[in-house]
Design a protein around this motif. Structure first.
Motif, PDB file in Angstrom:
ATOM      1  N   GLU A 267       0.840  -1.195   0.000  1.00 54.71           N
ATOM      2  CA  GLU A 267       0.000   0.000   0.000  1.00 54.71           C
ATOM      3  C   GLU A 267       0.881   1.252   0.000  1.00 54.71           C
ATOM      4  O   GLU A 267       2.026   1.232   0.458  1.00 54.71           O
ATOM      5  N   THR A 268       0.315   2.333  -0.518  1.00 56.00           N
ATOM      6  CA  THR A 268       1.055   3.599  -0.599  1.00 56.00           C
ATOM      7  C   THR A 268       0.538   4.551   0.459  1.00 56.00           C
ATOM      8  O   THR A 268      -0.666   4.806   0.547  1.00 56.00           O
ATOM      9  N   VAL A 269       1.452   5.063   1.270  1.00 54.86           N
ATOM     10  CA  VAL A 269       1.078   6.010   2.318  1.00 54.86           C
ATOM     11  C   VAL A 269       1.650   7.379   1.987  1.00 54.86           C
ATOM     12  O   VAL A 269       2.688   7.502   1.343  1.00 54.86           O
ATOM     13  N   GLN A 270       0.940   8.395   2.424  1.00 55.14           N
ATOM     14  CA  GLN A 270       1.342   9.765   2.128  1.00 55.14           C
ATOM     15  C   GLN A 270       2.264  10.290   3.216  1.00 55.14           C
ATOM     16  O   GLN A 270       2.060  10.035   4.404  1.00 55.14           O
ATOM     17  N   LEU A 271       3.282  11.042   2.794  1.00 57.91           N
ATOM     18  CA  LEU A 271       4.215  11.681   3.713  1.00 57.91           C
ATOM     19  C   LEU A 271       3.917  13.169   3.772  1.00 57.91           C
ATOM     20  O   LEU A 271       3.249  13.709   2.883  1.00 57.91           O
ATOM     21  N   PRO A 272       4.370  13.863   4.799  1.00 54.20           N
ATOM     22  CA  PRO A 272       4.137  15.316   4.887  1.00 54.20           C
ATOM     23  C   PRO A 272       4.642  16.036   3.645  1.00 54.20           C
ATOM     24  O   PRO A 272       5.677  15.682   3.076  1.00 54.20           O
TER      25      PRO A 272
END
Length: 316
Positions: A267-272
């Motif tokens: 899965e792809t998670v968002q970074l700041p």
């Protein structure tokens, strides 16, 4: 006629410079955001504690007399001699038990000679074992609770930056030393194979305090906290859609944190987001136009692409 031509040229130049200046001031307020993402990885995750110190001998001790008023018959060694455990070093005229080497090592000094008398507890020589070495490193008080006897460590010696040594923690100090408001504790690491090392060389240690195989992990800044709950933002496709997912975390190091519940591998998670001003680019175009290096900025301009950061454990 020539005068009017120069006036027209001057007006055009002034107008062009003014336009570029206005354009640069306007665009300086425009910021672009760079979408950063990372993939949920699966693999070995390690937690390590670092410390610095110096190489020391495991054995460096005075060899002392055990009897009172014995007269020395013969001193059998000199400084620099290598001895083995049990080897005779000093004998006495009354045939009492000789002083022997407690362990293998090198005699670094001798403080007696034949005909002298010694009393119990007097140091007749000093012995150091230069082939059995350790390093004592200082570990921050916030990290010391994680360090235990028996943990393994990798060592870097300043004199041999391309060589990695290994060792094992043999002692953790019960008392620390304080400096500038923070405390450090001595951690002793026995060096497995100290080939080429010398006493006094500076060292950097990385102590393995925790490890997990087949762990799911993401960069630490992908995990957010709200109302005592941790969550990540999972994106799909071209990051146009996103979903907030509550997660539970496990072990963590400076770069990555284990996710024990809430997401799946891949899965792809968002970074700041990172903000970057476009003013420097516009000002660069203006300067090139003024110094004859280029004229007007190229049509279309450059665009910011999506940056993707994929997490990896420290030793993969």
């Amino acid at each position: 006629m020539k005068r009017w031509i120069w006036i027209i040229i001057s007006v055009l130049v002034i107008g062009f410079v003014g336009y570029q200046y206005y354009n640069s001031k306007t665009s300086s307020t425009e910021a672009t955001t760079q979408v950063r993402t990372a993939t949920v990885q699966k693999g070995k995750l390690e937690v390590k504690i670092s410390g610095s110190g110096a190489v020391e001998p495991v054995t460096s001790e005075d060899i002392k007399a055990t009897e009172d008023n014995n007269e020395i018959d013969e001193v059998l060694v000199a400084a620099g001699d290598k001895v083995t455990a049990g080897e005779e070093l000093v004998t006495f005229t009354d045939d009492s038990d000789p002083i022997t080497a407690p362990v293998d090592g090198t005699i670094t000094s001798v403080s007696v000679k034949a005909g002298e008398r010694v009393t119990s507890g007097f140091a007749v020589a000093h012995l150091t074992n230069y082939t059995d070495l350790q390093t004592v490193v200082q570990v921050d008080e916030l990290d010391i609770p994680k360090v235990k006897v028996g943990q393994t460590a990798s060592l870097t010696i300043s004199a041999y930056p391309d060589t990695t040594y290994t060792g094992k923690v043999t002692a953790v100090a019960d008392e620390g030393s304080s400096e500038s408001g923070s405390s450090t504790f001595d951690v002793t690491i026995h060096i497995d194979n100290p080939a080429n090392l010398k006493v006094g060389m500076s060292s950097e240690a990385s102590i393995l305090t925790d490890s997990k195989d087949q762990a799911l992990y993401v960069p630490v800044d992908a995990v957010h906290t709200s109302n005592n709950e941790k969550y990540v933002i999972v994106t799909s496709g071209n990051t146009s859609t996103s979903e907030q997912k509550t997660v539970k975390t496990g072990i963590a190091n400076d770069e990555y944190v284990e996710i024990t519940e809430g997401v799946s591998e891949g899965e792809t998670v968002q970074l700041p987001e990172l903000s970057s001003s476009s003013s420097s680019q516009s000002q660069g175009f203006m300067m090139r136009g003024m110094d004859g290096g280029g004229g007007m900025p190229p049509s279309g301009g450059g665009s910011q692409g999506q940056g993707q950061s994929s997490g990896r454990s420290g030793n993969e």
